[in-house]
Write a protein that holds these residues in place. Structure first.
Motif, PDB file in Angstrom:
ATOM      1  N   GLU A 148      36.497  13.543  57.079  1.00  0.00           N
ATOM      2  CA  GLU A 148      36.601  12.852  55.255  1.00  0.00           C
ATOM      3  C   GLU A 148      35.636  11.625  55.940  1.00  0.00           C
ATOM      4  OE1 GLU A 148      38.502  12.690  52.838  1.00  0.00           O
ATOM      5  OE2 GLU A 148      39.114  15.022  53.363  1.00  0.00           O
ATOM      6  N   ILE A 149      35.502  10.474  57.032  1.00  0.00           N
ATOM      7  CA  ILE A 149      34.881   9.833  56.752  1.00  0.00           C
ATOM      8  C   ILE A 149      33.360  10.061  56.736  1.00  0.00           C
ATOM      9  CG2 ILE A 149      33.301   7.998  59.442  1.00  0.00           C
ATOM     10  CD1 ILE A 149      35.961   8.639  60.759  1.00  0.00           C
ATOM     11  N   VAL A 150      32.992  11.225  56.604  1.00  0.00           N
ATOM     12  CA  VAL A 150      31.656  11.606  57.111  1.00  0.00           C
ATOM     13  C   VAL A 150      31.167  11.919  55.375  1.00  0.00           C
ATOM     14  CG1 VAL A 150      29.353  13.026  57.028  1.00  0.00           C
ATOM     15  CG2 VAL A 150      30.938  12.750  59.400  1.00  0.00           C
ATOM     16  N   MET A 151      32.435  12.283  54.255  1.00  0.00           N
ATOM     17  CA  MET A 151      32.055  12.832  53.444  1.00  0.00           C
ATOM     18  C   MET A 151      31.855  11.258  52.236  1.00  0.00           C
ATOM     19  SD  MET A 151      33.639  16.289  52.810  1.00  0.00           S
ATOM     20  CE  MET A 151      35.466  15.787  52.865  1.00  0.00           C
ATOM     21  N   THR A 152      33.014  10.708  52.878  1.00  0.00           N
ATOM     22  CA  THR A 152      33.160   9.412  52.417  1.00  0.00           C
ATOM     23  C   THR A 152      32.005   8.072  52.455  1.00  0.00           C
ATOM     24  OG1 THR A 152      35.432   9.702  52.593  1.00  0.00           O
ATOM     25  CG2 THR A 152      35.177   7.033  50.889  1.00  0.00           C
ATOM     26  N   PHE A 153      31.492   8.344  53.664  1.00  0.00           N
ATOM     27  CA  PHE A 153      30.172   7.602  54.048  1.00  0.00           C
ATOM     28  C   PHE A 153      29.197   7.523  52.793  1.00  0.00           C
ATOM     29  CE2 PHE A 153      26.160   6.639  55.787  1.00  0.00           C
ATOM     30  CZ  PHE A 153      25.966   5.350  56.594  1.00  0.00           C
ATOM     31  N   GLY A 154      28.732   9.248  53.014  1.00  0.00           N
ATOM     32  CA  GLY A 154      27.873   9.791  51.911  1.00  0.00           C
ATOM     33  C   GLY A 154      28.020   9.360  50.796  1.00  0.00           C
ATOM     34  N   LEU A 155      29.432   9.513  49.889  1.00  0.00           N
ATOM     35  CA  LEU A 155      29.545   8.793  48.529  1.00  0.00           C
ATOM     36  C   LEU A 155      29.370   7.293  48.505  1.00  0.00           C
ATOM     37  CD1 LEU A 155      31.155   9.130  45.866  1.00  0.00           C
ATOM     38  CD2 LEU A 155      33.164   9.225  47.074  1.00  0.00           C
ATOM     39  N   VAL A 183      29.726  13.822  45.430  1.00  0.00           N
ATOM     40  CA  VAL A 183      31.319  14.738  45.077  1.00  0.00           C
ATOM     41  C   VAL A 183      31.623  15.904  45.202  1.00  0.00           C
ATOM     42  CG1 VAL A 183      33.595  14.341  44.096  1.00  0.00           C
ATOM     43  CG2 VAL A 183      32.637  12.432  44.197  1.00  0.00           C
ATOM     44  N   GLY A 184      30.768  16.465  44.215  1.00  0.00           N
ATOM     45  CA  GLY A 184      30.814  18.060  43.806  1.00  0.00           C
ATOM     46  C   GLY A 184      30.211  18.815  45.170  1.00  0.00           C
ATOM     47  N   ALA A 185      28.968  18.110  45.671  1.00  0.00           N
ATOM     48  CA  ALA A 185      27.803  18.695  47.163  1.00  0.00           C
ATOM     49  C   ALA A 185      29.210  18.554  48.086  1.00  0.00           C
ATOM     50  CB  ALA A 185      27.036  18.399  47.301  1.00  0.00           C
ATOM     51  N   ASN A 186      29.701  17.839  48.562  1.00  0.00           N
ATOM     52  CA  ASN A 186      30.374  17.375  49.461  1.00  0.00           C
ATOM     53  C   ASN A 186      32.096  18.252  49.080  1.00  0.00           C
ATOM     54  OD1 ASN A 186      29.140  15.333  51.090  1.00  0.00           O
ATOM     55  ND2 ASN A 186      30.506  13.785  50.214  1.00  0.00           N
ATOM     56  N   ALA A 189      30.730  21.696  50.575  1.00  0.00           N
ATOM     57  CA  ALA A 189      30.678  21.348  52.613  1.00  0.00           C
ATOM     58  C   ALA A 189      32.181  21.863  53.126  1.00  0.00           C
ATOM     59  CB  ALA A 189      29.483  20.622  52.813  1.00  0.00           C
ATOM     60  N   GLY A 190      33.233  20.675  52.119  1.00  0.00           N
ATOM     61  CA  GLY A 190      34.387  20.725  53.401  1.00  0.00           C
ATOM     62  C   GLY A 190      35.295  20.856  52.249  1.00  0.00           C
ATOM     63  N   GLY A 191      35.484  21.474  51.024  1.00  0.00           N
ATOM     64  CA  GLY A 191      36.035  21.482  50.261  1.00  0.00           C
ATOM     65  C   GLY A 191      37.466  22.720  51.076  1.00  0.00           C
ATOM     66  N   ALA A 192      36.452  24.159  51.738  1.00  0.00           N
ATOM     67  CA  ALA A 192      37.268  25.415  52.753  1.00  0.00           C
ATOM     68  C   ALA A 192      38.042  24.723  53.620  1.00  0.00           C
ATOM     69  CB  ALA A 192      35.982  26.154  52.422  1.00  0.00           C
ATOM     70  N   PHE A 193      37.842  23.033  54.705  1.00  0.00           N
ATOM     71  CA  PHE A 193      38.098  23.021  55.624  1.00  0.00           C
ATOM     72  C   PHE A 193      39.524  21.681  55.588  1.00  0.00           C
ATOM     73  CE2 PHE A 193      33.688  23.798  56.506  1.00  0.00           C
ATOM     74  CZ  PHE A 193      33.551  24.877  57.277  1.00  0.00           C
ATOM     75  N   ASP A 194      39.062  21.024  54.558  1.00  0.00           N
ATOM     76  CA  ASP A 194      40.172  19.982  54.522  1.00  0.00           C
ATOM     77  C   ASP A 194      40.251  19.581  52.782  1.00  0.00           C
ATOM     78  OD1 ASP A 194      38.799  18.521  53.997  1.00  0.00           O
ATOM     79  OD2 ASP A 194      39.501  16.209  54.870  1.00  0.00           O
ATOM     80  N   GLY A 195      40.038  20.159  51.978  1.00  0.00           N
ATOM     81  CA  GLY A 195      40.029  20.123  50.553  1.00  0.00           C
ATOM     82  C   GLY A 195      39.137  18.687  49.906  1.00  0.00           C
ATOM     83  N   ALA A 196      38.211  18.443  51.104  1.00  0.00           N
ATOM     84  CA  ALA A 196      37.165  17.420  50.629  1.00  0.00           C
ATOM     85  C   ALA A 196      37.690  15.663  49.846  1.00  0.00           C
ATOM     86  CB  ALA A 196      35.786  17.292  49.926  1.00  0.00           C
ATOM     87  N   SER A 197      38.569  15.047  49.971  1.00  0.00           N
ATOM     88  CA  SER A 197      39.208  14.435  49.097  1.00  0.00           C
ATOM     89  C   SER A 197      38.580  13.374  48.795  1.00  0.00           C
ATOM     90  CB  SER A 197      40.287  13.841  49.847  1.00  0.00           C
ATOM     91  OG  SER A 197      41.171  12.954  48.891  1.00  0.00           O
TER      92      SER A 197
END
Length: 252
Positions: A148-155, A183-186, A189-197
């Motif tokens: 979540e830290i990495v994906m939100t950093f990118g956003l 957001v779509g790309a993340n 990448a992460g939706g299968a692990f924690d839902g990618a909030s």
């Protein structure tokens, strides 16, 4: 230095017409975004008998959230800046681009928008459950926390580069597209692990309406840390604080 511009704001700021209009814009945009994103997941579950964890379900979630966020940011951009996310608001705050009091007003509006969207979904689907974010099998809490830290950093970094940076020039017109795309790309990448909030408001509404709070802290701590880091990094390294005017209050 970014921290020199951080400000609490004046108490009367919370009652100024432009601040209230901005909060209303954040409420409506977040409602539209969550209704589209969460609703698409509920619809897919109904059509596929809870097949949202399949590859096609992941693609569907990515498209729905990407398109929904593109619209939500676009319709609020000229009023509130189109944050639609407490992590974006927090990132803007630590970079000195919004006051604390105005940021809190945005947070309240964003959380209320998410809750109302989920209540409307539950009512209009005849009581279907809104799905709270959860960890997939084999994914630990710290794995999801870092994700979540990495994906939100990118956003939030994308938000800074395309919407906040005063040197953005004409690139600002593609900000909602770029934000929706990341957001779509993340999610892919992460939706299968924690839902990618990547968005505490998106996590809060479904959790409250379904009253499911397991590991909910991840979806607050991770995005806020990631968003805050992105704000500090972009402000410190890429935005010059000498010789440019402060952004208008309507732009973050």
């Amino acid at each position: 230095m970014p921290f020199r511009n951080v400000a609490v704001g004046r108490p009367e700021e919370a009652t100024q017409p432009d601040a209230l209009k901005a909060a209303l814009a954040e409420f409506i945009s977040t409602l539209i975004f969550v209704f589209a994103g969460e609703g698409s997941g509920m619809a897919f579950n109904k059509l596929t008998d809870n097949g949202s964890t399949t590859p096609s379900g992941l693609v569907q979630a990515s498209l729905a959230h990407g398109f929904g966020l593109f619209v939500a940011v676009s319709i609020a951009a000229n009023i509130s800046g189109g944050h639609v996310n407490p992590a974006v608001t927090f990132g803007a705050f630590v970079g000195g681009n919004i006051t604390l009091l105005r940021g809190i007003l945005y947070w309240i509006a964003q959380l209320l928008g998410s809750v109302v969207a989920c209540l409307l979904l539950k009512f209009s689907t005849n009581g279907m459950t809104t799905s709270a974010f959860s960890l997939s099998s084999g994914v630990g809490v710290w794995n999801a926390f870092v994700l979540e830290i990495v994906m939100t950093f990118g956003l939030v970094y994308t938000v800074y580069a395309t919407a906040i940076d005063p040197k953005k020039g004409k690139i600002g017109i593609i900000a909602p597209i770029a934000i929706g795309f990341i957001v779509g790309a993340n999610i892919l990448a992460g939706g299968a692990f924690d839902g990618a909030s990547m968005n505490p408001a998106v996590s809060f509404g479904p959790a409250l309406v379904s009253w499911s709070w397991e590991n909910h802290w991840i979806y607050w701590a991770g995005p806020l840390i990631g968003g805050g880091l992105a704000g500090v990094v972009y402000e410190f390294f890429f935005i010059s604080h000498f010789g440019h005017e402060q952004l208008p209050t309507t732009d973050y």
